[in-house]
Design a protein around this motif. Sequence first.
Motif, PDB file in Angstrom:
ATOM      1  N   GLN A 272     -24.072 -63.336  -2.421  1.00  0.00           N
ATOM      2  CA  GLN A 272     -24.411 -64.381  -3.379  1.00  0.00           C
ATOM      3  C   GLN A 272     -24.957 -63.796  -4.680  1.00  0.00           C
ATOM      4  O   GLN A 272     -24.619 -64.269  -5.771  1.00  0.00           O
ATOM      5  N   LYS A 282     -16.091 -65.555  -7.602  1.00  0.00           N
ATOM      6  CA  LYS A 282     -16.797 -66.742  -7.127  1.00  0.00           C
ATOM      7  C   LYS A 282     -15.905 -67.663  -6.300  1.00  0.00           C
ATOM      8  O   LYS A 282     -16.402 -68.624  -5.719  1.00  0.00           O
ATOM      9  N   ASP A 283     -14.612 -67.357  -6.246  1.00  0.00           N
ATOM     10  CA  ASP A 283     -13.704 -68.130  -5.388  1.00  0.00           C
ATOM     11  C   ASP A 283     -13.853 -67.670  -3.938  1.00  0.00           C
ATOM     12  O   ASP A 283     -14.433 -66.609  -3.674  1.00  0.00           O
ATOM     13  N   PRO A 284     -13.356 -68.467  -2.987  1.00  0.00           N
ATOM     14  CA  PRO A 284     -13.430 -68.033  -1.586  1.00  0.00           C
ATOM     15  C   PRO A 284     -12.719 -66.699  -1.381  1.00  0.00           C
ATOM     16  O   PRO A 284     -11.590 -66.503  -1.837  1.00  0.00           O
ATOM     17  N   TYR A 316     -10.111 -70.843   2.319  1.00  0.00           N
ATOM     18  CA  TYR A 316     -11.096 -71.565   3.119  1.00  0.00           C
ATOM     19  C   TYR A 316     -12.472 -70.970   2.850  1.00  0.00           C
ATOM     20  O   TYR A 316     -12.594 -69.867   2.297  1.00  0.00           O
ATOM     21  N   HIS A 317     -13.511 -71.715   3.224  1.00  0.00           N
ATOM     22  CA  HIS A 317     -14.885 -71.280   3.041  1.00  0.00           C
ATOM     23  C   HIS A 317     -15.450 -70.811   4.383  1.00  0.00           C
ATOM     24  O   HIS A 317     -15.075 -71.315   5.446  1.00  0.00           O
ATOM     25  N   TRP A 318     -16.386 -69.873   4.293  1.00  0.00           N
ATOM     26  CA  TRP A 318     -16.987 -69.302   5.486  1.00  0.00           C
ATOM     27  C   TRP A 318     -18.222 -70.086   5.890  1.00  0.00           C
ATOM     28  O   TRP A 318     -18.959 -70.576   5.041  1.00  0.00           O
ATOM     29  N   THR A 319     -18.453 -70.165   7.184  1.00  0.00           N
ATOM     30  CA  THR A 319     -19.684 -70.753   7.711  1.00  0.00           C
ATOM     31  C   THR A 319     -20.571 -69.645   8.273  1.00  0.00           C
ATOM     32  O   THR A 319     -20.128 -68.508   8.498  1.00  0.00           O
TER      33      THR A 319
END
Length: 362
Positions: A272, A282-284, A316-319
Amino acid sequence: MQCSICHKSDRPMYCSHCMSSSPRLLLKLKIDLLVLRETNSHLKSRVEDILEYGLSQIAGKELESKSANVEGDILGRRLQKLDSLILRKKNNRVRYRISQLNNRIYEKKCKVKDLHSELQLPSKIALNEEKLKSTRENQELTISEGRQQLMQIRKVLLRSQLSKIRSLVEWFVIRKRESYEFPYTLAFQPIISLRNVYKLPSSVVWGSISTMSRYLKLFAEILFFTLPHGELVAPYAPELELEMSAKTTGENSNDENTIVDHLTKIFINIVQISRHLNLISKDPIDLAWMLDQNDLDTLFYNMTMRLETKSKPVFYHWTYPQILSIVSEALQLSSVYATSPVSRQTLTGTKTSNNDRWYVVR
């Protein structure tokens, strides 16, 4: 005619012969009717003469008979008066219409005069446009001045941040060493690597985690950036060896999970902050690929030295559980380390020989 009962006469009755021949009955009435007809014809001719005389006087004609006609004179005068009244009424109506037209003409003249005067002077629209233009120019000037001031403040802030970051790097003594296993040091301690963390005793691992977390907190405060995870609390180092030697296998496994959780949070904080500094897109991105190409110590060092790190985009985004799984795979806690007691003893710090202890690294 008599009544058949009382024999009294109600009204007289005459025969047709008596009615036609008797001078006492219809003959007198006929004579009166003829006289009346003669009188009417005489009066009619008299009225016609009076009308003709009166109308001739109105028209200004002279009749052949010059006999006096008083009634004709009176009628002529009255007809002349009536004509004069009609003409006067008509003239008054025309005069009123003329006055109305004059008023309308006067109003139009006044309007034309006002329009000429407005054409000679600047119009209200032009004045409003000039006022808006001046206001817009003043606003643009104010915005430009504000932007210049903001740029100056931003430059001063950037210089101040860079100075503080350099001071922070010198304070924590971040160095790059010629070593394959631990090429980077932080505060004379090795910056832990996910591939080689099992080679360090737990006291060194926890000390490195605590120092890295403290550095990230100070680094984020300088950048005015809020970290996803705050400063991590590590066990007290002098007592850690005694605690680790007294713990069972199940408790050691819990400590390993705690280390994985701390390393995951440090990894997230590093990513971050690097995104905030535009060192990472800043993109996935593919965090597994990036962690495979650059270990945790390399990512930490690139962030501190403000070096760009290559990344691979994804859709996709990470969890947090997914990132935790990635770090766990890198540590191989679920496969290799679980089946290697020697490695687990090294990771949990059960070896207490002096060869496993770390001292100040120069």
